[in-house]
Write a protein that holds these residues in place. Sequence first.
Motif, short mmCIF file in Angstrom:
data_model
loop_
_atom_site.label_atom_id
_atom_site.label_comp_id
_atom_site.label_asym_id
_atom_site.label_seq_id
_atom_site.Cartn_x
_atom_site.Cartn_y
_atom_site.Cartn_z
N PRO A 180 0.84 -1.20 0.00
CA PRO A 180 0.00 0.00 0.00
C PRO A 180 0.88 1.25 0.00
O PRO A 180 1.91 1.30 0.67
N TYR A 187 -8.51 1.58 -1.28
CA TYR A 187 -7.53 1.00 -0.36
C TYR A 187 -6.32 1.94 -0.21
O TYR A 187 -5.79 2.13 0.88
N GLN A 188 -5.89 2.54 -1.33
CA GLN A 188 -4.69 3.39 -1.30
C GLN A 188 -4.92 4.66 -0.50
O GLN A 188 -4.07 5.08 0.29
N THR A 233 -7.01 5.08 1.89
CA THR A 233 -7.06 4.67 3.29
C THR A 233 -5.65 4.51 3.86
O THR A 233 -5.34 5.01 4.94
N SER A 234 -4.79 3.84 3.10
CA SER A 234 -3.42 3.62 3.56
C SER A 234 -2.66 4.94 3.73
O SER A 234 -1.97 5.15 4.72
N PHE A 284 -3.84 7.73 4.45
CA PHE A 284 -4.35 8.39 5.65
C PHE A 284 -3.83 7.72 6.91
O PHE A 284 -3.29 8.38 7.79
N THR A 285 -4.00 6.39 7.00
CA THR A 285 -3.65 5.73 8.26
C THR A 285 -2.15 5.82 8.56
O THR A 285 -1.75 5.97 9.71
N GLU A 286 -1.34 5.75 7.52
CA GLU A 286 0.11 5.77 7.75
C GLU A 286 0.62 7.16 8.09
O GLU A 286 1.78 7.30 8.46
#
Lengths: 349, 137, 357
Positions: free
Chosen positions: A159, A213-214, A216-217, A219-221
């Motif tokens: 990701p 998915y990307q 989200t990744s 953001f979370t990272e």
Amino acid sequence: MRIDCDIHPGVSNTAALFPWLNDHWRELSVVRGIEDLASINYPDRSPLTVRSDWRVDKGRPGPDAATIGRQCLDPFGSDIGILNCLFGVQTLFADDLAYAYVRAVNDWLRAEFLDRDPRFRASIVISLENVEMAVDEIERCAADPRFVQILVLAGTAHPLGKRLYWPIYKAAVKHNLPIGIHAGSELRNPPTALGWPSYYLEDYVANAQGFQYQLTSLFTEGVFNRFPALKVVLLESGWTWLPPLLWRMAKYWAGLRFEIPWADRSPAEVVRDQVRFSLTPVDAPPDVDQLRRLFDHLGSDQLLLFSTDWPHAQFAGTDVFPPGVDPALQEAICAANPLATYPRLGGAR
Amino acid sequence: MARRIVAPVSEFAPGTRRRIDVDGRGIVVFNVKGEYFALLDKCPHNGGSLAQGVVTGLLQSTTPGDYSYTRQGEIIRCPWHGWEFDIKTGRSFCTGIHARARPYPVTVEPGSAVAEGPYRAETIPVRIEEDYVVVDA
Amino acid sequence: MSVERLPGIYDCDIHPAVRSMADLEPWLERRWIEHFRTYGAIRNQHYMSGAAYHKSQPNASRRDAWPPEGGPQGSSLEFMRTQHLDQNGIGFGILNPLVSSQGVRNLEHSAALCRAINHWQAEQWVAGEPRLHASIVVPYEDPETSADEIRHWAGDRRFVQVLLLSRTSMPPGNKRYWPIYAAAAEAGLPVGIHAFGNSGWPVTSSGWPSFYMDEMVGHAQTSQSGLVSLVIEGVFERWPELKLVLIESGFTWAPSLLWRLDREFDILRSEVPHLKLKPSDYIRRNVWWTSQPMDEPENKRMLGDIFAWLGWDRIMFSSDYPHWDFDDPTRVIMFPATDEQRRQFFVDNARGVYGTR
């Protein structure tokens, strides 16, 4: 003013890049029969890959500046066109082979387009197979202000938020280059989390889930926190899926904050600050009222960047905008939003 | 508002909590390192009972990879969706969500001012033995 | 805004739990009891038990749902009655066990566990509680055996659906899984596909993300891929009467997916001549969604838009009791809705899919 943020020049085969390969790589390609790197992301003759009125008998559409100027910039009245080359160099597994072709593509873009018509700009193509080499290539091409973005694909090996990719974002910020994530996959993973679909139609629809998915990744990272000046542009992604994704992200963030304590803005705020979407494909609702309401859900007029996605078949004639988009908003989408997103276009008024 | 006795101070140790019902409303009182704080026992998100949540510290970060864990024992996580609230102020810690658990003022009153007997504030002959914790609810 | 509880609502997603795998032994051969004790039930993921993406709370469940008599959340019928069925006015609850069984790599073991879990549901849960109804759990990576399992229970009114998990090793519309749909259609049973499972592939199309939050948000995308597969492979063309329920997958993503699917179908129609209807026509005929986890936009009226665009007839209430991200029925419709719409959401849609009490 109008800026087309997603145009696809056509590399017809590896031979078209030979002038920009050295003897070793050129002869190796001939000896081994490496004739073409076009991936399954866009089968040449699928009705989506090339609109019927843009078809060519030989090679691929858009091999040079004159053709794209005539078939894309002129008919749509675009003053500037940003080229995103999708020749599948990201498919190559060997780092050095990959970079021979990556450099050749960027040199081809410069020689065949940027040097021939001042209306063109381009994304720097990189391969994520080797992050150090990607940073070197960014440094090499960034010296030329006509490169305005860095291009990666929506389907990557890991990701895009993962820290192994962060040297690329650091280089991007250093050179005022947004990261453009374009539909398509490196195919290091299957097109879906459930493996390989049977039909191309499924693969293409799956891009939308891939982009989700990307985002989200990223953001979370904490990519947006670590690099507050970074802009990310989702290209040929669709965008009508965005509000439900942001709602779901915010909901889970509230209970799972302890996994990502660095997140200091809501997903919606982060997107409004740092993420943009090319207009095409719209994936519009059938109803004008629904589209208007969807703009309320989006909550920002600054997200969309005009694009034709030439030569993909996304709309008929020159009807890039669906019905129901206010003229004032259309203008912002055509000019103000792209100018605000791509700092290197600054001299282009 | 009425004043209600929660528990004797001596029985209400640091790191523990008590829940009482006041006219059908639950209130949860926490002893945070010797100080008492009380919240309405109803998470402002979806109404979960904060009294059944887990108490933690506050995790903060200035940048990915950096973790600062402080204020252990001062944060309550709702047992349902895990929303975090500062026990002392009711403030929540998610910037996208604007919710605050309703705090209730809590005072510690010396034993002589309230009735003896568990958890009552009626005027009954006083037996002074230890301090009580009372709540205005 | 005060929300009145409708009496006897349908809850399309309740998770019963075993106290331990020993609970299944009455319905397992000695061979499988020994096998489990020695080798466990190995799936396509790291751990012998538990999940690769560690949950945010033990058993991914509410902290107030541990039964007073002990055992994990969801393992006590009595406590489920008091805390959930009685408290929330559930008149018709559907059990979706997520007990280790489906996706277990040893296919014979998977089948044995599924048979045992089906007995366990019927005899330990449904038999004593008329409000509860079971789902036929099947070893979907062995489609022929799954079809046998469905046929074994077909006609048994304790079971109201066939249950799959969303992360199958190939997209669920793939022909290898068609024996399952054939058997479900023949039995007149809906197929429910519930988020989770272990496909063996990374949980995103770009590899393995870092966080449980990525996984939880990602279920929406993964379920979208499953739905696309079912439609485009022609499962609904082949079985026009089949009812498909997407459970715990989210649903607010559905309108935009339908717009995208219809558009791509329009352009790429020549690739899929087996499809006689457009994708949204199949979906509006054959597919329903459960409501949990309900998204939470700052402006709740936007949820009302999604209901209107997708159709009030397509979404059914679910609680996901006893999981932590569950939805309370009194807090789930917090935007303007007519009595008729609420009744569809809480009762009528599910009654149409699953039948009456």
